[in-house]
Motif scaffolding. Structure first.
Motif, PDB file in Angstrom:
ATOM      1  N   CYS A  57       0.841  -1.203   0.000  1.00 26.88           N
ATOM      2  CA  CYS A  57       0.000   0.000   0.000  1.00 26.88           C
ATOM      3  C   CYS A  57       0.876   1.253   0.000  1.00 26.88           C
ATOM      4  N   ARG A  58       1.872   1.244   0.851  1.00 24.84           N
ATOM      5  CA  ARG A  58       2.743   2.418   0.940  1.00 24.84           C
ATOM      6  C   ARG A  58       3.586   2.568  -0.333  1.00 24.84           C
ATOM      7  N   ARG A  61       1.562   4.338  -2.971  1.00 25.27           N
ATOM      8  CA  ARG A  61       1.494   5.788  -2.767  1.00 25.27           C
ATOM      9  C   ARG A  61       2.827   6.459  -3.102  1.00 25.27           C
ATOM     10  N   VAL A  68      -5.435   4.272  -1.998  1.00 24.76           N
ATOM     11  CA  VAL A  68      -5.158   2.853  -1.766  1.00 24.76           C
ATOM     12  C   VAL A  68      -6.049   2.349  -0.641  1.00 24.76           C
ATOM     13  N   THR A  85       2.036   3.771   8.932  1.00 29.26           N
ATOM     14  CA  THR A  85       1.523   4.586   7.829  1.00 29.26           C
ATOM     15  C   THR A  85       1.093   5.958   8.321  1.00 29.26           C
ATOM     16  N   ILE A  90      -4.287   6.388   2.241  1.00 29.29           N
ATOM     17  CA  ILE A  90      -4.294   4.939   2.447  1.00 29.29           C
ATOM     18  C   ILE A  90      -5.324   4.617   3.515  1.00 29.29           C
TER      19      ILE A  90
END
Length: 243
Positions: A57-58, A61, A68, A85, A90
């Motif tokens: 996910c990170r 981005r 996300v 995070t 996200i």
């Protein structure tokens, strides 16, 4: 069966000590091949199935994805993901992969890393992912290779001096659950053939664009000699498909 071993304290503690849990994507041997299959992520709406600690996910981005969503059944995994995070774009949701119900055509990219071999009905997931993707959207995922999952023991056949003689394969076409030993715990994984993975995608409407059985590169072998074992049998299967 919706399995949630990661909220077992002992299992989670063992998982947290794995190199990929500490070092992230760069510590995951299959990451280079997975990354090469990803489409352009800039301005994309991305869904990560079985997001774990949120590494993918990170990364999305970092590649300037518009938004996300990461889903995972484990609260332990999501708690760690949220702690790591700091990004309002996200969103993490506690949800079984089997229970995803997103609107039609809301994502540009759906990814899943080493999660779908824990899912009993792969065909149904393919249908749900296809529904949620925009036309031209991509589905990229990795699973344990069927040669690796065919026998529940998931181990070498050893000689009299504990040398690794060969990797046994049996009951390959007998698809279904395997009670494997992972991180000193019994874990149910679902074995299916390469054909079943491909057909699941095709029957959902996807066009398969890439397939990798991850042959270790010279660079991988130089960095980590333990990867020499992966030249004897594939451990990972990675696929990319488009709607």
């Amino acid at each position: 069966m919706k399995q949630n071993k990661y909220d077992d304290a002992s299992f989670y503690a063992n998982y947290s000590q794995m190199p990929r849990s500490i070092g992230g994507l760069d510590a995951a041997g299959e990451w280079g091949a997975f990354r090469a299959m990803l489409p352009e992520l800039r301005d994309a709406n991305v869904l990560d199935l079985g997001c774990g600690f949120g590494w993918h996910c990170r990364y999305a981005r970092e590649r300037e994805a518009r938004s996300v969503i990461g889903v995972d059944l484990s609260e332990n995994m999501l708690e760690r993901a949220r702690a790591m995070t700091n990004d309002p774009k996200i969103e993490y949701r506690r949800l079984a992969i089997e229970d995803i119900e997103f609107a039609e055509g809301v994502f540009d990219v759906v990814i899943s890393s080493l999660a779908l071999h824990y899912i009993e009905n792969f065909d149904r997931i393919c249908q749900k992912v296809y529904h949620s993707l925009k036309a031209g959207g991509a589905f990229v995922f990795s699973v344990e290779h069927p040669i690796f999952t065919a026998i529940a023991a998931q181990d070498w056949y050893y000689g009299t001096h504990d040398e690794k003689l060969h990797w046994p394969v049996d009951n390959y076409h007998d698809e279904g659950p395997r009670l494997a030993r992972f991180l000193d715990h019994d874990v149910v994984k679902y074995h299916r053939t390469v054909t079943s993975y491909v057909q699941g995608l095709i029957e959902a409407g996807f066009t398969l664009t890439q397939l990798s059985e991850l042959k270790p590169s010279p660079e991988m072998l130089e960095k980590n000699p333990a990867w020499r074992e992966e030249t004897r049998r594939p451990m990972f299967l990675l696929m990319s498909a488009v709607k």
